[in-house]
Write a protein that holds these residues in place. Structure first.
Motif, PDB file in Angstrom:
ATOM      1  N   ALA A 283      -5.286 -18.886  -7.931  1.00 51.27           N
ATOM      2  CA  ALA A 283      -4.092 -18.305  -7.318  1.00 51.27           C
ATOM      3  C   ALA A 283      -4.468 -17.227  -6.312  1.00 51.27           C
ATOM      4  N   ALA A 284      -5.442 -16.386  -6.658  1.00 56.85           N
ATOM      5  CA  ALA A 284      -5.878 -15.339  -5.730  1.00 56.85           C
ATOM      6  C   ALA A 284      -6.504 -15.944  -4.475  1.00 56.85           C
ATOM      7  N   VAL A 285      -7.298 -16.981  -4.649  1.00 57.23           N
ATOM      8  CA  VAL A 285      -7.915 -17.650  -3.495  1.00 57.23           C
ATOM      9  C   VAL A 285      -6.847 -18.287  -2.621  1.00 57.23           C
ATOM     10  N   LEU A 286      -5.840 -18.905  -3.233  1.00 56.76           N
ATOM     11  CA  LEU A 286      -4.762 -19.518  -2.458  1.00 56.76           C
ATOM     12  C   LEU A 286      -3.984 -18.459  -1.680  1.00 56.76           C
ATOM     13  N   ALA A 287      -3.721 -17.305  -2.306  1.00 61.45           N
ATOM     14  CA  ALA A 287      -3.032 -16.232  -1.597  1.00 61.45           C
ATOM     15  C   ALA A 287      -3.866 -15.748  -0.412  1.00 61.45           C
ATOM     16  N   ALA A 288      -5.175 -15.618  -0.609  1.00 61.83           N
ATOM     17  CA  ALA A 288      -6.041 -15.199   0.489  1.00 61.83           C
ATOM     18  C   ALA A 288      -6.056 -16.237   1.602  1.00 61.83           C
TER      19      ALA A 288
ATOM     20  N   ALA B  60       1.734  -7.998  10.658  1.00 63.13           N
ATOM     21  CA  ALA B  60       0.433  -7.331  10.553  1.00 63.13           C
ATOM     22  C   ALA B  60      -0.024  -6.809  11.920  1.00 63.13           C
ATOM     23  N   LEU B  61       0.165  -7.590  12.984  1.00 65.00           N
ATOM     24  CA  LEU B  61      -0.227  -7.135  14.304  1.00 65.00           C
ATOM     25  C   LEU B  61       0.603  -5.940  14.756  1.00 65.00           C
ATOM     26  N   ARG B  62       1.875  -5.963  14.441  1.00 68.88           N
ATOM     27  CA  ARG B  62       2.721  -4.820  14.796  1.00 68.88           C
ATOM     28  C   ARG B  62       2.319  -3.574  14.007  1.00 68.88           C
ATOM     29  N   THR B  63       1.925  -3.771  12.755  1.00 70.43           N
ATOM     30  CA  THR B  63       1.446  -2.640  11.968  1.00 70.43           C
ATOM     31  C   THR B  63       0.186  -2.038  12.582  1.00 70.43           C
ATOM     32  N   LEU B  64      -0.635  -2.903  13.191  1.00 65.17           N
ATOM     33  CA  LEU B  64      -1.857  -2.439  13.867  1.00 65.17           C
ATOM     34  C   LEU B  64      -1.579  -1.988  15.300  1.00 65.17           C
ATOM     35  N   ARG B  65      -0.300  -1.879  15.674  1.00 62.82           N
ATOM     36  CA  ARG B  65       0.135  -1.361  16.974  1.00 62.82           C
ATOM     37  C   ARG B  65      -0.205  -2.310  18.122  1.00 62.82           C
ATOM     38  N   ALA B  66      -0.331  -3.577  17.858  1.00 64.20           N
ATOM     39  CA  ALA B  66      -0.538  -4.546  18.931  1.00 64.20           C
ATOM     40  C   ALA B  66       0.811  -4.911  19.544  1.00 64.20           C
ATOM     41  N   PRO B  67       0.919  -4.919  20.880  1.00 63.80           N
ATOM     42  CA  PRO B  67       2.202  -5.247  21.525  1.00 63.80           C
ATOM     43  C   PRO B  67       2.469  -6.748  21.494  1.00 63.80           C
ATOM     44  N   VAL B  68       3.065  -7.218  20.444  1.00 65.65           N
ATOM     45  CA  VAL B  68       3.297  -8.649  20.261  1.00 65.65           C
ATOM     46  C   VAL B  68       4.790  -8.912  20.214  1.00 65.65           C
TER      47      VAL B  68
ATOM     48  N   ALA C  53       3.832  -9.739   1.959  1.00 65.33           N
ATOM     49  CA  ALA C  53       2.641  -9.948   1.134  1.00 65.33           C
ATOM     50  C   ALA C  53       3.021 -10.191  -0.324  1.00 65.33           C
ATOM     51  N   ALA C  54       4.026  -9.481  -0.805  1.00 65.34           N
ATOM     52  CA  ALA C  54       4.489  -9.699  -2.177  1.00 65.34           C
ATOM     53  C   ALA C  54       5.028 -11.118  -2.352  1.00 65.34           C
ATOM     54  N   VAL C  55       5.775 -11.608  -1.362  1.00 64.90           N
ATOM     55  CA  VAL C  55       6.285 -12.977  -1.424  1.00 64.90           C
ATOM     56  C   VAL C  55       5.126 -13.978  -1.412  1.00 64.90           C
ATOM     57  N   THR C  56       4.109 -13.714  -0.613  1.00 57.93           N
ATOM     58  CA  THR C  56       2.937 -14.596  -0.568  1.00 57.93           C
ATOM     59  C   THR C  56       2.253 -14.667  -1.925  1.00 57.93           C
TER      60      THR C  56
ATOM     61  N   LEU D 200      -5.434   4.502  11.842  1.00 58.53           N
ATOM     62  CA  LEU D 200      -6.036   4.391  10.518  1.00 58.53           C
ATOM     63  C   LEU D 200      -4.980   4.038   9.481  1.00 58.53           C
ATOM     64  N   ALA D 201      -3.795   4.587   9.660  1.00 56.79           N
ATOM     65  CA  ALA D 201      -2.707   4.287   8.720  1.00 56.79           C
ATOM     66  C   ALA D 201      -2.305   2.817   8.794  1.00 56.79           C
ATOM     67  N   GLY D 202      -2.280   2.265  10.010  1.00 56.77           N
ATOM     68  CA  GLY D 202      -1.935   0.849  10.146  1.00 56.77           C
ATOM     69  C   GLY D 202      -2.966  -0.051   9.501  1.00 56.77           C
ATOM     70  N   ALA D 203      -4.256   0.256   9.721  1.00 53.78           N
ATOM     71  CA  ALA D 203      -5.307  -0.534   9.098  1.00 53.78           C
ATOM     72  C   ALA D 203      -5.243  -0.436   7.579  1.00 53.78           C
ATOM     73  N   ALA D 204      -4.957   0.768   7.071  1.00 56.59           N
ATOM     74  CA  ALA D 204      -4.840   0.941   5.625  1.00 56.59           C
ATOM     75  C   ALA D 204      -3.644   0.164   5.081  1.00 56.59           C
ATOM     76  N   ALA D 205      -2.545   0.115   5.843  1.00 61.89           N
ATOM     77  CA  ALA D 205      -1.361  -0.627   5.396  1.00 61.89           C
ATOM     78  C   ALA D 205      -1.655  -2.122   5.318  1.00 61.89           C
ATOM     79  N   VAL D 206      -2.388  -2.653   6.316  1.00 65.53           N
ATOM     80  CA  VAL D 206      -2.732  -4.074   6.298  1.00 65.53           C
ATOM     81  C   VAL D 206      -3.644  -4.379   5.111  1.00 65.53           C
ATOM     82  N   ALA D 207      -4.652  -3.530   4.892  1.00 62.20           N
ATOM     83  CA  ALA D 207      -5.558  -3.748   3.762  1.00 62.20           C
ATOM     84  C   ALA D 207      -4.811  -3.645   2.435  1.00 62.20           C
ATOM     85  N   GLY D 208      -3.898  -2.694   2.336  1.00 58.55           N
ATOM     86  CA  GLY D 208      -3.116  -2.563   1.109  1.00 58.55           C
ATOM     87  C   GLY D 208      -2.220  -3.760   0.858  1.00 58.55           C
ATOM     88  N   ALA D 209      -1.636  -4.331   1.934  1.00 62.16           N
ATOM     89  CA  ALA D 209      -0.788  -5.513   1.778  1.00 62.16           C
ATOM     90  C   ALA D 209      -1.605  -6.709   1.289  1.00 62.16           C
ATOM     91  N   VAL D 210      -2.820  -6.865   1.811  1.00 61.81           N
ATOM     92  CA  VAL D 210      -3.681  -7.954   1.356  1.00 61.81           C
ATOM     93  C   VAL D 210      -4.021  -7.789  -0.119  1.00 61.81           C
TER      94      VAL D 210
END
Length: 568
Positions: A55-60, A213-221, A282-285, A20-30
């Motif tokens: 600008a927001a649409v381009l970032a998304a 993002a995948l590593r934050t979600l614990r995917a072995p990449v 995400a901040a750089v994006t 849950l923490a990883g999913a929250a971190a990804v959502a927060g970064a977006v």
């Protein structure tokens, strides 16, 4: 009771349930990227609603493309299990679908800047005209269509072999986005450099962000070396981009570049903390999206000379051998490719158990440096104004560079460093036919003009030439069809001489309304003849060099038996 002890490790590539923490971190970064893009744009434009939304649409859009790049690259990892690969491709398909919608939405938002009121009868027909006839609208619709095709492929393609093509296809889908971020109204060379730099930035930061993002979600990449590789690519792109801005009289945004670079360096340092790394990326994006939405177009000066009207820049002085050797026209895309070739080769050499011959490494290094010179040196500086420079540049990339790279034995090195990977030998007849077709098409009037005046055409023509030449060299030097290989090389030599005779003695001018109208003050036909004859050795020498392995195989076949050698 389970028979697996508490310390048993999951197999490599196994699916783990995201925390849950990883999913929250990804959502927060977006949310952070969108917020930074919107607030920075609003502050720079005085609260302009359309620019802020754009600008927001381009970032998304960039974040969606990042998810596609990271997931498709991770899905090609050999240790990834089939269920995990399926989930990665499913996630990439969803992200590509979102990228499609956001690209179309960007086109619509751009149309609103000049559109009549929505209740005006001309609103609908005007939108159709905007996406069909206006370059910026057409480019964004092309980006949306490319993302839609990518979405369909991500849904349909599931095999490992075909899946290796998905990351390059995801990169191609970002080409229209990169072109639209280039410097509008600038001369050809800086516009091309800017487009290439933006493409490199999108690919490097996108891949890095997606994997974080995948590593934050614990995917072995795969994560080893990704941060450093992407950081080097970003450094090359930023350096060439700054040079492009200075070429059109604009000062690079030092503060924004410094802040983004600092965030990226910190992100590379904290690679063991993927959530923090993702937040920084995400901040750089967000900052990049805001900079794109608020950038000021360069002032287009009055163009009076033929060269200024055609290329946007003054005609350079007639080239001397020193100019062709030492002049610089940095191309961030090809400089990044050259750095990747050198670094990848060095890494592979370190993984080989036995000592690797220095001569092979020297040949590979010479090929990479020659590619950098042809695409970012004197030939690149003069190719838009001199046909001989354009011809010489493409002949070097088509024949000379692949010949040197093949002497580095990359296929043998790859087999030694990664035994499970095999590079198949080619068919000389098919490769030779492709090379002939590539040359004929590349120097046909419309394609030649496209490769000079359009950033995509310029990079595509060189990329196709390099790939066709590499296939030819690989086919001739590894094929067991010795007679066929010798015949193909002989036919190529005859065609090279015939082409030199036709262009070097004829009275017709290639692309007369471009190269013949530059205003050099000399007879254009005579200059073309001289340049073609000067470029002839560039084609013939590497082609003659291909006869050596072909004839050597023939001698071996008639001697102690046919023994295949992999030249690379």
């Amino acid at each position: 009771m389970s028979s697996v002890g508490p310390t048993a490790a999951a197999p490599t590539g196994a699916i783990r349930r995201p925390s849950l923490a990883g999913a929250a971190a990804v959502a927060g970064a977006v949310c952070l990227a969108l917020l930074i893009a919107a607030l920075t744009t609003a502050a720079a434009t005085g609260g302009g609603a359309r620019s802020t939304v754009r600008a927001a649409v381009l970032a998304a859009l960039v974040l969606a493309a990042s998810a596609v790049l990271g997931a498709t690259l991770s899905a090609t990892r050999p240790s990834v299990t089939d269920p995990l690969r399926e989930r990665l491709l499913d996630a990439a398909a969803v992200a590509a679908g979102l990228q499609t919608v956001l690209a179309a939405l960007t086109a619509f938002l751009l149309y609103l800047d000049t559109a009549p009121a929505p209740d005006d009868p001309a609103f609908g027909p005007g939108l159709v005209t905007f996406v069909a006839d206006v370059p910026v609208g057409r480019a964004w619709i092309v980006a949306a269509c490319a993302a839609a095709v990518l979405t369909a492929l991500l849904v349909a393609v599931r095999s490992r072999a075909a899946g290796a093509l998905l990351w390059p296809l995801a990169a191609l889908a970002l080409v229209p986005v990169a072109v639209q971020g280039a410097i509008g109204g600038a001369p050809l060379a800086p516009t091309r450099a800017a487009a290439g730099g933006i493409l490199v930035l999108l690919l490097a930061l996108g891949t890095w962000t997606g994997i974080a993002a995948l590593r934050t979600l614990r995917a072995p990449v795969p994560a080893r070396g990704v941060a450093l590789a992407c950081l080097v690519a970003v450094a090359v792109a930023l350096g060439a981009g700054a040079a492009a801005l200075r070429a059109v009289g604009q000062a690079p945004p030092v503060a924004a570049v410094a802040l983004g670079a600092a965030l990226l360096v910190v992100a590379a340092v904290v690679r063991g903390l993927p959530a923090l790394q993702l937040v920084l990326l995400a901040a750089v994006t967000g900052l990049g999206a805001a900079a794109t939405a608020t950038r000021a177009l360069p002032t287009v000066s009055t163009r009076t000379t033929p060269s200024e009207i055609l290329t946007g820049a003054a005609l350079p002085s007639p080239p001397t051998p020193r100019d062709l050797l030492l002049d610089l026209q940095p191309d961030p895309f090809w400089l990044t490719v050259c750095v990747a070739l050198l670094v990848g080769y060095a890494v592979a050499v370190r993984r080989v158990a036995t000592p690797w011959p220095r001569g092979r490494a020297a040949a590979w290094t010479a090929g990479a440096l020659l590619l950098a010179w042809a695409t970012s040196g004197g030939p690149a500086a003069y190719q838009a104004v001199l046909f001989g420079a354009h011809l010489g540049q493409h002949l070097v990339v088509l024949l000379l560079v692949p010949t040197l790279l093949a002497r580095g034995a990359p296929a043998r090195l790859l087999a030694a460093a990664a035994p499970r990977v095999r590079v198949p030998a080619g068919r000389p007849l098919a490769a030779g036919a492709v090379v002939v077709v590539v040359v004929l098409v590349a120097f046909a009037g419309p394609v030649l003009r496209w490769s000079i005046t359009d950033p995509v055409g310029a990079e595509a023509s060189l990329a196709v030439a390099l790939l066709a030449g590499a296939w030819l060299v690989r086919s001739v030097t590894t094929s067991t069809r010795r007679t066929e290989a010798v015949a193909v090389v002989a036919v190529l030599l005859v065609l090279e001489v015939l082409g030199a005779v036709l262009l070097g003695t004829g009275s017709s001018l290639v692309l007369a309304d471009w190269y013949g109208a530059m205003g050099w003050g000399v007879d254009a036909v005579s200059a073309q003849r001289s340049s073609v004859l000067a470029a002839l050795p560039t084609a013939m020498l590497p082609t003659l060099a291909l006869l050596v392995p072909a004839l050597r195989r023939r001698d071996r076949a008639t001697g102690s038996g046919a023994r295949s050698t992999v030249a690379g």
